[in-house]
Design a protein around this motif. Structure first.
Motif, mmCIF file in Angstrom:
data_model
loop_
_atom_site.group_PDB
_atom_site.id
_atom_site.type_symbol
_atom_site.label_atom_id
_atom_site.label_comp_id
_atom_site.label_asym_id
_atom_site.label_seq_id
_atom_site.Cartn_x
_atom_site.Cartn_y
_atom_site.Cartn_z
ATOM 1 N N MET A 169 0.830 -1.177 0.000
ATOM 2 C CA MET A 169 0.000 0.000 0.000
ATOM 3 C C MET A 169 0.883 1.252 0.000
ATOM 4 O O MET A 169 1.836 1.325 0.751
ATOM 5 N N PRO A 170 0.532 2.238 -0.805
ATOM 6 C CA PRO A 170 1.333 3.459 -0.830
ATOM 7 C C PRO A 170 1.105 4.281 0.437
ATOM 8 O O PRO A 170 0.012 4.321 0.974
ATOM 9 N N ASN A 171 2.163 4.923 0.896
ATOM 10 C CA ASN A 171 2.067 5.815 2.041
ATOM 11 C C ASN A 171 2.502 7.194 1.572
ATOM 12 O O ASN A 171 3.671 7.543 1.626
ATOM 13 N N VAL A 172 1.556 7.979 1.079
ATOM 14 C CA VAL A 172 1.835 9.283 0.494
ATOM 15 C C VAL A 172 1.902 10.319 1.617
ATOM 16 O O VAL A 172 0.981 10.415 2.424
ATOM 17 N N PRO A 173 2.970 11.102 1.677
ATOM 18 C CA PRO A 173 3.056 12.146 2.703
ATOM 19 C C PRO A 173 1.940 13.185 2.549
ATOM 20 O O PRO A 173 1.486 13.468 1.443
ATOM 21 N N LEU A 174 1.536 13.752 3.672
ATOM 22 C CA LEU A 174 0.445 14.723 3.689
ATOM 23 C C LEU A 174 0.727 15.926 2.792
ATOM 24 O O LEU A 174 -0.132 16.325 2.001
ATOM 25 N N ALA A 175 1.907 16.505 2.893
ATOM 26 C CA ALA A 175 2.233 17.690 2.091
ATOM 27 C C ALA A 175 2.169 17.387 0.598
ATOM 28 O O ALA A 175 1.664 18.193 -0.184
ATOM 29 N N LYS A 176 2.638 16.225 0.206
ATOM 30 C CA LYS A 176 2.611 15.844 -1.212
ATOM 31 C C LYS A 176 1.172 15.658 -1.693
ATOM 32 O O LYS A 176 0.818 16.075 -2.795
ATOM 33 N N ALA A 177 0.345 15.053 -0.852
ATOM 34 C CA ALA A 177 -1.059 14.843 -1.220
ATOM 35 C C ALA A 177 -1.786 16.174 -1.381
ATOM 36 O O ALA A 177 -2.581 16.343 -2.304
ATOM 37 N N ILE A 178 -1.494 17.130 -0.510
ATOM 38 C CA ILE A 178 -2.134 18.445 -0.621
ATOM 39 C C ILE A 178 -1.640 19.170 -1.871
ATOM 40 O O ILE A 178 -2.429 19.727 -2.625
ATOM 41 N N LEU A 179 -0.338 19.171 -2.102
ATOM 42 C CA LEU A 179 0.207 19.851 -3.284
ATOM 43 C C LEU A 179 -0.317 19.264 -4.591
ATOM 44 O O LEU A 179 -0.507 19.985 -5.563
ATOM 45 N N LEU A 180 -0.558 17.960 -4.610
ATOM 46 C CA LEU A 180 -1.057 17.314 -5.825
ATOM 47 C C LEU A 180 -2.585 17.250 -5.871
ATOM 48 O O LEU A 180 -3.144 16.652 -6.780
ATOM 49 N N SER A 181 -3.249 17.855 -4.886
ATOM 50 C CA SER A 181 -4.721 17.884 -4.798
ATOM 51 C C SER A 181 -5.311 16.483 -4.841
ATOM 52 O O SER A 181 -6.154 16.166 -5.683
ATOM 53 N N ARG A 182 -4.888 15.677 -3.892
ATOM 54 C CA ARG A 182 -5.364 14.296 -3.816
ATOM 55 C C ARG A 182 -6.372 14.121 -2.679
ATOM 56 O O ARG A 182 -6.439 14.917 -1.752
ATOM 57 N N CYS A 183 -7.114 13.061 -2.734
ATOM 58 C CA CYS A 183 -8.136 12.715 -1.754
ATOM 59 C C CYS A 183 -7.528 12.647 -0.348
ATOM 60 O O CYS A 183 -6.471 12.052 -0.161
ATOM 61 N N PRO A 184 -8.198 13.226 0.656
ATOM 62 C CA PRO A 184 -7.639 13.185 2.006
ATOM 63 C C PRO A 184 -7.705 11.803 2.662
ATOM 64 O O PRO A 184 -6.932 11.522 3.568
ATOM 65 N N ARG A 185 -8.598 10.921 2.201
ATOM 66 C CA ARG A 185 -8.695 9.602 2.831
ATOM 67 C C ARG A 185 -7.663 8.634 2.286
ATOM 68 O O ARG A 185 -6.965 7.968 3.035
#
Length: 135
Positions: A1-17
């Motif tokens: 399972m991928p573990n995407v860092p929070l900052a990267k997810a926000i910068l790439l506009s990804r789902c928060p869940r």
């Protein structure tokens, strides 16, 4: 399972869940449709609009971002360019805000969704998908 860092997810506009599904339909540089938001996450099926008119609260985040732009441009003009005339301040701030409208709109929504959406990151919801390859 991928573990995407929070900052990267926000910068790439990804789902928060799941932090892999895209929140917006088109890239930010698509000025004609930069407001198009996906209804659900393509990975975990989370509905992005938590309740009717949920994203109205993003106006407060947008306001804070605009104040930051005003201050940054104003301080730059004052200290780096030696305090130009008032019309330069007005034109520079308005120009910066107009150019950044797509970014302000999107990131205000993303930040608001992460802060006020009440959604916890669930690594089990994240699956290997095509979206993950686009990181």
């Amino acid at each position: 399972m991928p573990n995407v860092p929070l900052a990267k997810a926000i910068l790439l506009s990804r789902c928060p869940r799941c932090r892999t599904g895209k929140i917006f339909t088109y890239p930010v540089f698509s000025f004609k449709s930069f407001t198009a938001t996906n209804k659900k996450c393509s990975t975990c099926e989370l509905e992005f609009e938590r309740e009717p008119r949920f994203f109205d609260g993003a106006m407060y985040v947008s306001y804070a971002m605009n104040v930051g732009i005003f201050l940054t441009v104003g301080l730059f003009l004052n200290f780096v360019l030696g305090d130009p005339p008032l019309w330069v301040y007005i034109a520079s701030v308005l120009g910066a805000v107009v150019l950044l409208i797509p970014f302000i709109y999107r990131y205000a929504r993303v930040i608001y969704l992460y802060l006020a959406g009440g959604i916890k990151y669930n690594q089990d919801q994240a699956t290997t998908s095509e979206d993950e390859k686009n990181y």
